[in-house]
Design a protein around this motif. Structure first.
Motif, PDB file in Angstrom:
ATOM      1  N   MET A  57      47.174  48.732  42.869  1.00 52.64           N
ATOM      2  CA  MET A  57      45.898  48.604  42.164  1.00 52.64           C
ATOM      3  C   MET A  57      45.860  47.364  41.268  1.00 52.64           C
ATOM      4  SD  MET A  57      43.695  50.762  43.061  1.00 52.64           S
ATOM      5  CE  MET A  57      42.516  50.438  41.750  1.00 52.64           C
ATOM      6  N   GLN A  58      47.022  46.982  40.694  1.00 49.86           N
ATOM      7  CA  GLN A  58      47.009  45.815  39.824  1.00 49.86           C
ATOM      8  C   GLN A  58      46.606  44.556  40.578  1.00 49.86           C
ATOM      9  OE1 GLN A  58      49.786  47.603  40.440  1.00 49.86           O
ATOM     10  NE2 GLN A  58      51.617  46.334  40.709  1.00 49.86           N
ATOM     11  N   ALA A  59      47.001  44.475  41.871  1.00 51.80           N
ATOM     12  CA  ALA A  59      46.621  43.317  42.673  1.00 51.80           C
ATOM     13  C   ALA A  59      45.106  43.294  42.885  1.00 51.80           C
ATOM     14  CB  ALA A  59      47.356  43.346  44.012  1.00 51.80           C
ATOM     15  N   LEU A  60      44.533  44.453  43.167  1.00 54.02           N
ATOM     16  CA  LEU A  60      43.085  44.529  43.385  1.00 54.02           C
ATOM     17  C   LEU A  60      42.320  44.170  42.114  1.00 54.02           C
ATOM     18  CD1 LEU A  60      42.816  47.765  45.568  1.00 54.02           C
ATOM     19  CD2 LEU A  60      42.655  45.376  46.315  1.00 54.02           C
ATOM     20  N   TRP A  61      42.825  44.608  40.957  1.00 54.77           N
ATOM     21  CA  TRP A  61      42.164  44.272  39.695  1.00 54.77           C
ATOM     22  C   TRP A  61      42.175  42.762  39.464  1.00 54.77           C
ATOM     23  CZ3 TRP A  61      38.835  47.068  37.372  1.00 54.77           C
ATOM     24  CH2 TRP A  61      38.944  48.445  37.302  1.00 54.77           C
ATOM     25  N   MET A  62      43.293  42.101  39.774  1.00 52.58           N
ATOM     26  CA  MET A  62      43.364  40.659  39.561  1.00 52.58           C
ATOM     27  C   MET A  62      42.466  39.897  40.531  1.00 52.58           C
ATOM     28  SD  MET A  62      44.278  38.029  37.997  1.00 52.58           S
ATOM     29  CE  MET A  62      45.527  38.518  36.810  1.00 52.58           C
ATOM     30  N   VAL A  63      42.455  40.303  41.795  1.00 51.32           N
ATOM     31  CA  VAL A  63      41.578  39.643  42.771  1.00 51.32           C
ATOM     32  C   VAL A  63      40.120  39.833  42.373  1.00 51.32           C
ATOM     33  CG1 VAL A  63      40.792  39.662  45.173  1.00 51.32           C
ATOM     34  CG2 VAL A  63      43.242  39.789  44.664  1.00 51.32           C
ATOM     35  N   LEU A  64      39.769  41.044  41.916  1.00 48.69           N
ATOM     36  CA  LEU A  64      38.402  41.291  41.461  1.00 48.69           C
ATOM     37  C   LEU A  64      38.073  40.400  40.263  1.00 48.69           C
ATOM     38  CD1 LEU A  64      35.752  42.864  41.523  1.00 48.69           C
ATOM     39  CD2 LEU A  64      36.848  44.645  40.131  1.00 48.69           C
ATOM     40  N   GLY A  65      39.004  40.280  39.317  1.00 48.91           N
ATOM     41  CA  GLY A  65      38.776  39.413  38.164  1.00 48.91           C
ATOM     42  C   GLY A  65      38.585  37.963  38.574  1.00 48.91           C
ATOM     43  N   ALA A  66      39.396  37.489  39.530  1.00 46.85           N
ATOM     44  CA  ALA A  66      39.262  36.115  40.002  1.00 46.85           C
ATOM     45  C   ALA A  66      37.904  35.898  40.681  1.00 46.85           C
ATOM     46  CB  ALA A  66      40.393  35.792  40.982  1.00 46.85           C
ATOM     47  N   LEU A  67      37.465  36.888  41.464  1.00 45.21           N
ATOM     48  CA  LEU A  67      36.152  36.798  42.113  1.00 45.21           C
ATOM     49  C   LEU A  67      35.038  36.749  41.071  1.00 45.21           C
ATOM     50  CD1 LEU A  67      34.264  36.900  44.567  1.00 45.21           C
ATOM     51  CD2 LEU A  67      34.486  39.400  44.531  1.00 45.21           C
ATOM     52  N   ILE A  68      35.160  37.564  40.027  1.00 49.09           N
ATOM     53  CA  ILE A  68      34.139  37.595  38.978  1.00 49.09           C
ATOM     54  C   ILE A  68      34.067  36.253  38.250  1.00 49.09           C
ATOM     55  CG2 ILE A  68      33.573  38.614  36.734  1.00 49.09           C
ATOM     56  CD1 ILE A  68      34.542  41.290  37.835  1.00 49.09           C
ATOM     57  N   PHE A  69      35.223  35.653  37.935  1.00 50.38           N
ATOM     58  CA  PHE A  69      35.210  34.355  37.255  1.00 50.38           C
ATOM     59  C   PHE A  69      34.618  33.271  38.150  1.00 50.38           C
ATOM     60  CE2 PHE A  69      38.465  35.913  34.136  1.00 50.38           C
ATOM     61  CZ  PHE A  69      37.734  35.585  33.004  1.00 50.38           C
ATOM     62  N   ALA A  70      34.916  33.318  39.449  1.00 49.26           N
ATOM     63  CA  ALA A  70      34.323  32.343  40.366  1.00 49.26           C
ATOM     64  C   ALA A  70      32.805  32.521  40.436  1.00 49.26           C
ATOM     65  CB  ALA A  70      34.945  32.481  41.750  1.00 49.26           C
ATOM     66  N   THR A  71      32.367  33.779  40.423  1.00 48.47           N
ATOM     67  CA  THR A  71      30.920  34.062  40.440  1.00 48.47           C
ATOM     68  C   THR A  71      30.268  33.581  39.147  1.00 48.47           C
ATOM     69  OG1 THR A  71      31.380  36.017  41.796  1.00 48.47           O
ATOM     70  CG2 THR A  71      29.201  35.865  40.788  1.00 48.47           C
ATOM     71  N   MET A  72      30.970  33.733  38.029  1.00 46.26           N
ATOM     72  CA  MET A  72      30.463  33.193  36.768  1.00 46.26           C
ATOM     73  C   MET A  72      30.289  31.683  36.865  1.00 46.26           C
ATOM     74  SD  MET A  72      32.269  32.876  33.038  1.00 46.26           S
ATOM     75  CE  MET A  72      33.035  31.364  33.629  1.00 46.26           C
ATOM     76  N   GLY A  73      31.237  31.011  37.540  1.00 45.27           N
ATOM     77  CA  GLY A  73      31.115  29.573  37.736  1.00 45.27           C
ATOM     78  C   GLY A  73      29.861  29.203  38.505  1.00 45.27           C
ATOM     79  N   VAL A  74      29.492  30.020  39.483  1.00 42.51           N
ATOM     80  CA  VAL A  74      28.246  29.788  40.234  1.00 42.51           C
ATOM     81  C   VAL A  74      27.048  29.863  39.294  1.00 42.51           C
ATOM     82  CG1 VAL A  74      26.720  30.728  42.012  1.00 42.51           C
ATOM     83  CG2 VAL A  74      29.189  30.619  42.408  1.00 42.51           C
ATOM     84  N   CYS A  75      27.027  30.882  38.441  1.00 43.62           N
ATOM     85  CA  CYS A  75      25.916  31.049  37.500  1.00 43.62           C
ATOM     86  C   CYS A  75      25.855  29.891  36.509  1.00 43.62           C
ATOM     87  CB  CYS A  75      26.060  32.377  36.749  1.00 43.62           C
ATOM     88  SG  CYS A  75      25.974  33.841  37.805  1.00 43.62           S
ATOM     89  N   VAL A  76      27.026  29.421  36.049  1.00 40.88           N
ATOM     90  CA  VAL A  76      27.061  28.276  35.138  1.00 40.88           C
ATOM     91  C   VAL A  76      26.486  27.042  35.819  1.00 40.88           C
ATOM     92  CG1 VAL A  76      28.611  26.676  33.942  1.00 40.88           C
ATOM     93  CG2 VAL A  76      28.980  29.138  33.750  1.00 40.88           C
ATOM     94  N   LYS A  77      26.863  26.819  37.064  1.00 41.72           N
ATOM     95  CA  LYS A  77      26.382  25.628  37.777  1.00 41.72           C
ATOM     96  C   LYS A  77      24.866  25.666  37.973  1.00 41.72           C
ATOM     97  CE  LYS A  77      27.662  22.494  41.467  1.00 41.72           C
ATOM     98  NZ  LYS A  77      28.105  21.477  40.497  1.00 41.72           N
ATOM     99  N   ILE A  78      24.349  26.840  38.308  1.00 39.59           N
ATOM    100  CA  ILE A  78      22.893  26.967  38.482  1.00 39.59           C
ATOM    101  C   ILE A  78      22.177  26.805  37.145  1.00 39.59           C
ATOM    102  CG2 ILE A  78      21.043  28.559  39.122  1.00 39.59           C
ATOM    103  CD1 ILE A  78      22.949  29.743  41.219  1.00 39.59           C
ATOM    104  N   ALA A  79      22.701  27.468  36.105  1.00 42.45           N
ATOM    105  CA  ALA A  79      22.060  27.410  34.787  1.00 42.45           C
ATOM    106  C   ALA A  79      22.124  26.019  34.174  1.00 42.45           C
ATOM    107  CB  ALA A  79      22.717  28.418  33.846  1.00 42.45           C
ATOM    108  N   SER A  80      23.101  25.201  34.579  1.00 42.85           N
ATOM    109  CA  SER A  80      23.238  23.859  34.008  1.00 42.85           C
ATOM    110  C   SER A  80      22.081  22.940  34.381  1.00 42.85           C
ATOM    111  CB  SER A  80      24.564  23.228  34.456  1.00 42.85           C
ATOM    112  OG  SER A  80      24.596  23.050  35.863  1.00 42.85           O
ATOM    113  N   ALA A  81      21.242  23.384  35.315  1.00 45.27           N
ATOM    114  CA  ALA A  81      20.050  22.604  35.640  1.00 45.27           C
ATOM    115  C   ALA A  81      19.047  22.635  34.487  1.00 45.27           C
ATOM    116  CB  ALA A  81      19.394  23.151  36.910  1.00 45.27           C
TER     117      ALA A  81
END
Length: 311
Positions: A1-25
């Motif tokens: 489960m710890q591996a799944l939690w870390m992969v999920l966290g990494a996916l969430i941070f990458a998704t946050m990066g998408v939102c930052v890039k869009i909002a930076s417009a």
């Protein structure tokens, strides 16, 4: 489960990066730092109350310093995301482990430099050959990644990306110090959110945006909410992953799986934003991931119970 939690966290941070890039417009980097901080304050205050964690601290100076360098890292990272391919900006931010290895190498080298008055017969630390190779490999990857972007007038953004990773390393070492003093993770991240809101607000007004809310609509502002919420959720997932790892091998697995965030960012970069990553860029990304994993393994030997990193 710890591996799944870390992969999920990494996916969430990458998704946050998408939102930052869009909002930076519509929002400057200072504004994004401001709003991420404000949203994070509310989210983390509720979380702390639900866990029974008090927000009073005996180490305000250490939290202030951690917040200062963390805000510099965050602002530089947001600027890099706005002006570079998402995959490149994310990868440069994940260089923090390589920077920590560079600090260790630098400290060992300084111990070998002759100093008047120092006992030359005193034992000196080893020169850390594996760490040296790790650092060289990491910066070799940076050269490969930035080579195609400097020609596109993205050199300054590349420097900001490197700065984000460098200051993230300083911030992480401060988080380690606070953790050893017994400061709960929720309290440390809460004060970082407070520092982000204060510094982001000052930066917004100093940049001449006295009324930043006048230049965007509520449809634009909808992108701000996921930036703050996803940042908090990603950190919670990473913290849960480290807490669930009961063995040294499990902790190493969790620490290394954080680099899956670079893979997710590359997928977003190509599929959502149509970014072109040539062979040199992919090779540089792979080299940085490999050196980051190696640096994490070597670091884990000296910091066996280190807290989760922040992004």
């Amino acid at each position: 489960m710890q591996a799944l939690w870390m992969v999920l966290g990494a996916l969430i941070f990458a998704t946050m990066g998408v939102c930052v890039k869009i909002a930076s417009a519509w929002f400057s980097s200072a504004e994004l730092v401001l709003y991420r901080g404000l949203i994070g304050i509310v989210f983390l205050w509720v979380l702390a109350r639900s866990r029974g964690v008090t927000l009073a601290t005996r180490y305000p100076g250490m939290h202030a310093w951690r917040s200062l360098i963390g805000v510099v890292s965050l602002g530089a990272w947001f600027f890099a995301i706005a002006h570079m391919p998402l995959a490149t900006a994310m990868t440069l931010n994940y260089m923090s482990s390589v920077w920590i290895a560079a600090f260790l190498v630098g400290g060992a080298l300084l111990a070998w430099v002759p100093v008047p008055g120092r006992d030359g017969s005193a034992p000196r630390p080893p020169l850390q050959g594996p760490l040296v190779l790790t650092v060289l490999a990491g910066f070799g990857g940076v050269v490969l990644m930035l080579k195609p972007t400097v020609g596109d007038n993205q050199g300054f953004a590349g420097l900001m990306g490197l700065l984000s990773g460098l200051t993230a390393a300083f911030a992480y070492m401060q988080v380690v110090a606070l953790s050893r003093l017994g400061e709960p993770e929720a309290r440390t991240v809460f004060y970082f959110a407070v520092g982000s809101a204060v510094a982001g607000g000052l930066g917004t007004f100093l940049l001449g945006e006295a009324t930043p809310w006048s230049s965007w609509t509520w449809s634009h502002a909808l992108w701000l909410l996921p930036v703050g919420v996803l940042a908090a959720l990603g950190q919670l997932c990473m913290t849960r992953a480290y807490a669930s790892a009961k063995t040294e091998s499990g902790t190493l697995l969790v620490a290394n799986l954080q680099y899956s965030g670079i893979v997710f960012a590359a997928m977003y970069s190509v599929l959502l934003f149509g970014d072109h990553i040539d062979a040199a860029g992919w090779a540089g990304m792979a080299l940085i991931v490999a050196s980051g994993i190696a640096a994490t393994v070597l670091r884990q030997r000296s910091l066996p119970k280190a807290p989760a990193e922040e992004h």
